[in-house]
Design a protein around this motif. Structure first.
Motif, PDB file in Angstrom:
ATOM      1  N   ASP A   9       8.648  -2.542  -0.223  1.00  0.00           N
ATOM      2  CA  ASP A   9       7.910  -3.583  -0.940  1.00  0.00           C
ATOM      3  C   ASP A   9       8.624  -4.923  -0.719  1.00  0.00           C
ATOM      4  O   ASP A   9       9.590  -5.254  -1.406  1.00  0.00           O
ATOM      5  CB  ASP A   9       7.853  -3.251  -2.431  1.00  0.00           C
ATOM      6  CG  ASP A   9       6.985  -4.218  -3.212  1.00  0.00           C
ATOM      7  OD1 ASP A   9       6.378  -5.102  -2.585  1.00  0.00           O
ATOM      8  OD2 ASP A   9       6.913  -4.082  -4.441  1.00  0.00           O
ATOM      9  N   HIS A  10       8.157  -5.687   0.265  1.00  0.00           N
ATOM     10  CA  HIS A  10       8.781  -6.954   0.639  1.00  0.00           C
ATOM     11  C   HIS A  10       7.769  -8.102   0.634  1.00  0.00           C
ATOM     12  O   HIS A  10       7.894  -9.036   1.427  1.00  0.00           O
ATOM     13  CB  HIS A  10       9.395  -6.850   2.036  1.00  0.00           C
ATOM     14  CG  HIS A  10      10.417  -5.783   2.180  1.00  0.00           C
ATOM     15  ND1 HIS A  10      11.683  -5.877   1.647  1.00  0.00           N
ATOM     16  CD2 HIS A  10      10.360  -4.576   2.789  1.00  0.00           C
ATOM     17  CE1 HIS A  10      12.362  -4.795   1.933  1.00  0.00           C
ATOM     18  NE2 HIS A  10      11.587  -3.985   2.620  1.00  0.00           N
ATOM     19  N   CYS A  11       6.780  -8.062  -0.236  1.00  0.00           N
ATOM     20  CA  CYS A  11       5.706  -9.066  -0.215  1.00  0.00           C
ATOM     21  C   CYS A  11       6.233 -10.494  -0.339  1.00  0.00           C
ATOM     22  O   CYS A  11       5.874 -11.359   0.464  1.00  0.00           O
ATOM     23  CB  CYS A  11       4.694  -8.783  -1.321  1.00  0.00           C
ATOM     24  SG  CYS A  11       3.712  -7.306  -1.024  1.00  0.00           S
ATOM     25  N   ASP A  12       7.065 -10.748  -1.323  1.00  0.00           N
ATOM     26  CA  ASP A  12       7.554 -12.117  -1.548  1.00  0.00           C
ATOM     27  C   ASP A  12       8.398 -12.601  -0.376  1.00  0.00           C
ATOM     28  O   ASP A  12       8.265 -13.745   0.068  1.00  0.00           O
ATOM     29  CB  ASP A  12       8.357 -12.190  -2.847  1.00  0.00           C
ATOM     30  CG  ASP A  12       7.494 -11.884  -4.060  1.00  0.00           C
ATOM     31  OD1 ASP A  12       6.283 -12.187  -4.011  1.00  0.00           O
ATOM     32  OD2 ASP A  12       8.023 -11.337  -5.047  1.00  0.00           O
ATOM     33  N   ARG A  13       9.247 -11.744   0.142  1.00  0.00           N
ATOM     34  CA  ARG A  13      10.116 -12.118   1.255  1.00  0.00           C
ATOM     35  C   ARG A  13       9.287 -12.404   2.513  1.00  0.00           C
ATOM     36  O   ARG A  13       9.564 -13.347   3.257  1.00  0.00           O
ATOM     37  CB  ARG A  13      11.110 -10.985   1.519  1.00  0.00           C
ATOM     38  CG  ARG A  13      12.223 -11.381   2.434  1.00  0.00           C
ATOM     39  CD  ARG A  13      13.241 -10.280   2.555  1.00  0.00           C
ATOM     40  NE  ARG A  13      13.891 -10.049   1.270  1.00  0.00           N
ATOM     41  CZ  ARG A  13      14.692  -9.032   1.014  1.00  0.00           C
ATOM     42  NH1 ARG A  13      14.948  -8.152   1.952  1.00  0.00           N
ATOM     43  NH2 ARG A  13      15.253  -8.888  -0.158  1.00  0.00           N
ATOM     44  N   ILE A  14       8.239 -11.612   2.747  1.00  0.00           N
ATOM     45  CA  ILE A  14       7.390 -11.809   3.926  1.00  0.00           C
ATOM     46  C   ILE A  14       6.568 -13.094   3.787  1.00  0.00           C
ATOM     47  O   ILE A  14       6.402 -13.837   4.759  1.00  0.00           O
ATOM     48  CB  ILE A  14       6.503 -10.577   4.172  1.00  0.00           C
ATOM     49  CG1 ILE A  14       7.374  -9.435   4.698  1.00  0.00           C
ATOM     50  CG2 ILE A  14       5.374 -10.885   5.136  1.00  0.00           C
ATOM     51  CD1 ILE A  14       6.650  -8.145   4.935  1.00  0.00           C
ATOM     52  N   GLU A  47       0.845  -1.195   0.000  1.00  0.00           N
ATOM     53  CA  GLU A  47       0.000   0.000   0.000  1.00  0.00           C
ATOM     54  C   GLU A  47       0.876   1.238   0.000  1.00  0.00           C
ATOM     55  O   GLU A  47       1.949   1.248   0.599  1.00  0.00           O
ATOM     56  CB  GLU A  47      -0.885  -0.028   1.257  1.00  0.00           C
ATOM     57  CG  GLU A  47      -1.919   1.048   1.305  1.00  0.00           C
ATOM     58  CD  GLU A  47      -2.798   0.889   2.534  1.00  0.00           C
ATOM     59  OE1 GLU A  47      -2.563   1.636   3.490  1.00  0.00           O
ATOM     60  OE2 GLU A  47      -3.685   0.021   2.519  1.00  0.00           O
ATOM     61  N   THR A  48       0.395   2.294  -0.673  1.00  0.00           N
ATOM     62  CA  THR A  48       1.121   3.565  -0.679  1.00  0.00           C
ATOM     63  C   THR A  48       0.243   4.732  -0.253  1.00  0.00           C
ATOM     64  O   THR A  48       0.730   5.853  -0.174  1.00  0.00           O
ATOM     65  CB  THR A  48       1.677   3.873  -2.087  1.00  0.00           C
ATOM     66  OG1 THR A  48       0.588   3.915  -3.007  1.00  0.00           O
ATOM     67  CG2 THR A  48       2.684   2.839  -2.522  1.00  0.00           C
ATOM     68  N   ARG A  64      10.418  -7.736  10.247  1.00  0.00           N
ATOM     69  CA  ARG A  64      11.207  -6.534   9.951  1.00  0.00           C
ATOM     70  C   ARG A  64      12.694  -6.865   9.886  1.00  0.00           C
ATOM     71  O   ARG A  64      13.415  -6.349   9.037  1.00  0.00           O
ATOM     72  CB  ARG A  64      10.946  -5.449  10.996  1.00  0.00           C
ATOM     73  CG  ARG A  64       9.554  -4.858  10.917  1.00  0.00           C
ATOM     74  CD  ARG A  64       9.404  -3.620  11.770  1.00  0.00           C
ATOM     75  NE  ARG A  64       9.860  -3.776  13.132  1.00  0.00           N
ATOM     76  CZ  ARG A  64       9.108  -4.152  14.153  1.00  0.00           C
ATOM     77  NH1 ARG A  64       7.841  -4.444  13.959  1.00  0.00           N
ATOM     78  NH2 ARG A  64       9.612  -4.247  15.369  1.00  0.00           N
ATOM     79  N   THR A  65      13.153  -7.745  10.773  1.00  0.00           N
ATOM     80  CA  THR A  65      14.554  -8.155  10.765  1.00  0.00           C
ATOM     81  C   THR A  65      14.868  -8.949   9.503  1.00  0.00           C
ATOM     82  O   THR A  65      15.924  -8.762   8.893  1.00  0.00           O
ATOM     83  CB  THR A  65      14.868  -9.000  12.006  1.00  0.00           C
ATOM     84  OG1 THR A  65      14.542  -8.237  13.172  1.00  0.00           O
ATOM     85  CG2 THR A  65      16.320  -9.383  12.064  1.00  0.00           C
ATOM     86  N   ALA A  66      13.954  -9.828   9.091  1.00  0.00           N
ATOM     87  CA  ALA A  66      14.167 -10.628   7.886  1.00  0.00           C
ATOM     88  C   ALA A  66      14.239  -9.747   6.642  1.00  0.00           C
ATOM     89  O   ALA A  66      14.966 -10.054   5.700  1.00  0.00           O
ATOM     90  CB  ALA A  66      13.053 -11.659   7.733  1.00  0.00           C
ATOM     91  N   VAL A 100       4.471   0.463   1.644  1.00  0.00           N
ATOM     92  CA  VAL A 100       4.511  -0.273   2.903  1.00  0.00           C
ATOM     93  C   VAL A 100       3.864  -1.620   2.649  1.00  0.00           C
ATOM     94  O   VAL A 100       2.834  -1.722   1.985  1.00  0.00           O
ATOM     95  CB  VAL A 100       3.737   0.493   4.010  1.00  0.00           C
ATOM     96  CG1 VAL A 100       3.634  -0.330   5.271  1.00  0.00           C
ATOM     97  CG2 VAL A 100       4.385   1.812   4.305  1.00  0.00           C
ATOM     98  N   THR A 101       4.477  -2.675   3.157  1.00  0.00           N
ATOM     99  CA  THR A 101       3.909  -4.014   3.044  1.00  0.00           C
ATOM    100  C   THR A 101       3.081  -4.291   4.289  1.00  0.00           C
ATOM    101  O   THR A 101       3.562  -4.122   5.410  1.00  0.00           O
ATOM    102  CB  THR A 101       5.026  -5.065   2.904  1.00  0.00           C
ATOM    103  OG1 THR A 101       5.841  -4.718   1.786  1.00  0.00           O
ATOM    104  CG2 THR A 101       4.445  -6.439   2.700  1.00  0.00           C
ATOM    105  N   LEU A 102       1.819  -4.686   4.109  1.00  0.00           N
ATOM    106  CA  LEU A 102       0.895  -4.932   5.216  1.00  0.00           C
ATOM    107  C   LEU A 102       0.604  -6.423   5.342  1.00  0.00           C
ATOM    108  O   LEU A 102       0.421  -7.110   4.331  1.00  0.00           O
ATOM    109  CB  LEU A 102      -0.415  -4.182   4.983  1.00  0.00           C
ATOM    110  CG  LEU A 102      -0.318  -2.677   4.803  1.00  0.00           C
ATOM    111  CD1 LEU A 102      -1.674  -2.109   4.438  1.00  0.00           C
ATOM    112  CD2 LEU A 102       0.196  -2.026   6.058  1.00  0.00           C
TER     113      LEU A 102
END
Length: 120
Positions: A99-104, A50-51, A80-82, A59-61
């Motif tokens: 933007d960390h959707c895949d990593r999360i 979301e922006t 957040r650490t990952a 921001v990734t929610l």
């Protein structure tokens, strides 16, 4: 005695801070235990980006996790650490800057949660 702008009692010299809803002392509040219950979720964490309202920054929610507030805060810290970025936990939603959707999604899956991408 101090009163809020809506006219409710917020502090009493006898019992300290007061709940604005039930007008009881916070130690005897009847409405807060119901609000502290674990949020209802279907067991699927929905990860979205979301922006809106953030000056164009993404921001990734993470929504939909049925965890207690302390467990949610610990999971938020791990995510957040990952990702190597900042963020917060607000109202049962984990926010991670960037933007960390895949990593999360990968991190949630390795921790035993079912996760899927929501939104575009």
């Amino acid at each position: 005695m101090k009163r809020s702008s809506s006219g409710g009692l917020v502090y009493s010299t006898e019992s300290g801070r007061m709940c604005p809803e039930c007008r009881q002392a916070l130690t005897q509040c009847q409405c807060k235990p119901a609000a502290r219950a674990v949020p209802a979720g279907d067991g699927v964490a929905r990860v979205s980006r979301e922006t809106k309202g953030r000056g164009g920054k993404s921001v990734t929610l993470v929504r939909g996790l049925a965890l207690e507030p302390m467990a949610l805060a610990v999971l938020g810290k791990e995510l957040r650490t990952a990702c190597g970025s900042g963020g917060t936990v607000k109202d049962g939603v984990i926010e991670v800057q960037g933007d960390h959707c895949d990593r999360i999604i990968d991190a949630l899956t390795t921790r035993g949660h079912r996760a899927k991408r929501a939104g575009g």
